[in-house]
Design a protein around this motif. Structure first.
Motif, PDB file in Angstrom:
ATOM      1  N   TYR A  91       0.822  -1.222   0.000  1.00 25.04           N
ATOM      2  CA  TYR A  91       0.000   0.000   0.000  1.00 25.04           C
ATOM      3  C   TYR A  91       0.851   1.265   0.000  1.00 25.04           C
ATOM      4  O   TYR A  91       0.417   2.313   0.477  1.00 25.04           O
ATOM      5  CB  TYR A  91      -0.920   0.000   1.226  1.00 25.04           C
ATOM      6  CG  TYR A  91      -2.019  -1.026   1.188  1.00 25.04           C
ATOM      7  CD1 TYR A  91      -3.201  -0.776   0.505  1.00 25.04           C
ATOM      8  CD2 TYR A  91      -1.889  -2.237   1.851  1.00 25.04           C
ATOM      9  CE1 TYR A  91      -4.229  -1.712   0.476  1.00 25.04           C
ATOM     10  CE2 TYR A  91      -2.905  -3.187   1.829  1.00 25.04           C
ATOM     11  CZ  TYR A  91      -4.071  -2.910   1.139  1.00 25.04           C
ATOM     12  OH  TYR A  91      -5.082  -3.842   1.119  1.00 25.04           O
ATOM     13  N   GLN A  94      -0.612   4.623  -0.789  1.00 28.44           N
ATOM     14  CA  GLN A  94      -1.895   4.959  -0.179  1.00 28.44           C
ATOM     15  C   GLN A  94      -1.829   5.236   1.316  1.00 28.44           C
ATOM     16  O   GLN A  94      -2.631   5.998   1.837  1.00 28.44           O
ATOM     17  CB  GLN A  94      -2.892   3.825  -0.429  1.00 28.44           C
ATOM     18  CG  GLN A  94      -3.150   3.605  -1.912  1.00 28.44           C
ATOM     19  CD  GLN A  94      -3.920   2.325  -2.140  1.00 28.44           C
ATOM     20  OE1 GLN A  94      -3.420   1.239  -1.884  1.00 28.44           O
ATOM     21  NE2 GLN A  94      -5.153   2.468  -2.593  1.00 28.44           N
ATOM     22  N   LYS A 142      -5.287  -6.302   6.438  1.00 27.46           N
ATOM     23  CA  LYS A 142      -5.729  -5.793   5.133  1.00 27.46           C
ATOM     24  C   LYS A 142      -7.174  -5.303   5.200  1.00 27.46           C
ATOM     25  O   LYS A 142      -7.509  -4.252   4.650  1.00 27.46           O
ATOM     26  CB  LYS A 142      -5.604  -6.883   4.052  1.00 27.46           C
ATOM     27  CG  LYS A 142      -4.210  -7.070   3.540  1.00 27.46           C
ATOM     28  CD  LYS A 142      -4.168  -8.051   2.403  1.00 27.46           C
ATOM     29  CE  LYS A 142      -4.577  -7.322   1.153  1.00 27.46           C
ATOM     30  NZ  LYS A 142      -4.036  -7.867  -0.070  1.00 27.46           N
ATOM     31  N   GLU A 146      -8.426  -1.531   4.395  1.00 31.24           N
ATOM     32  CA  GLU A 146      -9.456  -1.257   3.389  1.00 31.24           C
ATOM     33  C   GLU A 146     -10.692  -0.583   3.998  1.00 31.24           C
ATOM     34  O   GLU A 146     -11.229   0.370   3.421  1.00 31.24           O
ATOM     35  CB  GLU A 146      -9.869  -2.553   2.684  1.00 31.24           C
ATOM     36  CG  GLU A 146      -8.777  -3.198   1.861  1.00 31.24           C
ATOM     37  CD  GLU A 146      -8.397  -2.412   0.611  1.00 31.24           C
ATOM     38  OE1 GLU A 146      -9.224  -1.631   0.104  1.00 31.24           O
ATOM     39  OE2 GLU A 146      -7.247  -2.589   0.145  1.00 31.24           O
TER      40      GLU A 146
END
Length: 152
Positions: A91, A94, A142, A146
């Motif tokens: 990631y 992000q 994860k 998310e």
């Protein structure tokens, strides 16, 4: 007596070897820029200034963050470290992943209410931080990234 001394020398050499491997791993992480070691000053500058006494949470960062509060002696902390490193790479555009050594940053850990290790704090750009206490698997981390950090 000789056996005791030999045993103590072996124990100290093994402890030093394990410590050196942990330090080398941390240096590798820093060089890659994937997981960033955080201290109190960085936290106050980049995350939230708790020293003002304000309880109104407002995250200062540009990307959502994951902060791993850990200790070098903590087995579950060592278990999740490679998972968080992997997620930082996955990631990378992000989120940002930090790690805080609770033994070195006692004031920061107390201010954040850290009582158990590991404690992983997920900080969205807007909204309240969420935490996972204890070791979790990659799928759980994860899902938290998310649902808490990247939800639109």
């Amino acid at each position: 007596m000789k056996k005791t001394i030999a045993f103590l020398m072996l124990a100290f050499s093994l402890t030093g070897s394990i410590y050196a491997q942990t330090e080398d791993q941390d240096k590798t992480d820093e060089e890659q820029g994937k997981v960033i070691r955080m201290n109190k000053e960085m936290f106050v500058d980049d995350v939230f200034d708790y020293t003002t006494g304000s309880t109104d949470w407002k995250y200062k960062g540009e990307k959502p963050a994951v902060i791993d509060f850990y200790a070098t002696w903590c087995g579950p902390c060592r278990m999740i470290s490679p998972i968080l490193k992997s997620l930082a790479k996955e990631y990378k555009d992000q989120i940002v992943v930090y790690k805080v050594d609770t033994d070195k940053e006692k004031e920061l850990s107390a201010a954040m209410g850290i009582q158990s290790l590991p404690t992983v704090v997920f900080i969205p750009k807007i909204g309240q931080p969420q935490i996972i206490v204890g070791a979790a698997d990659k799928a759980t981390f994860k899902r938290a990234i998310e649902e808490v950090l990247l939800k639109k």
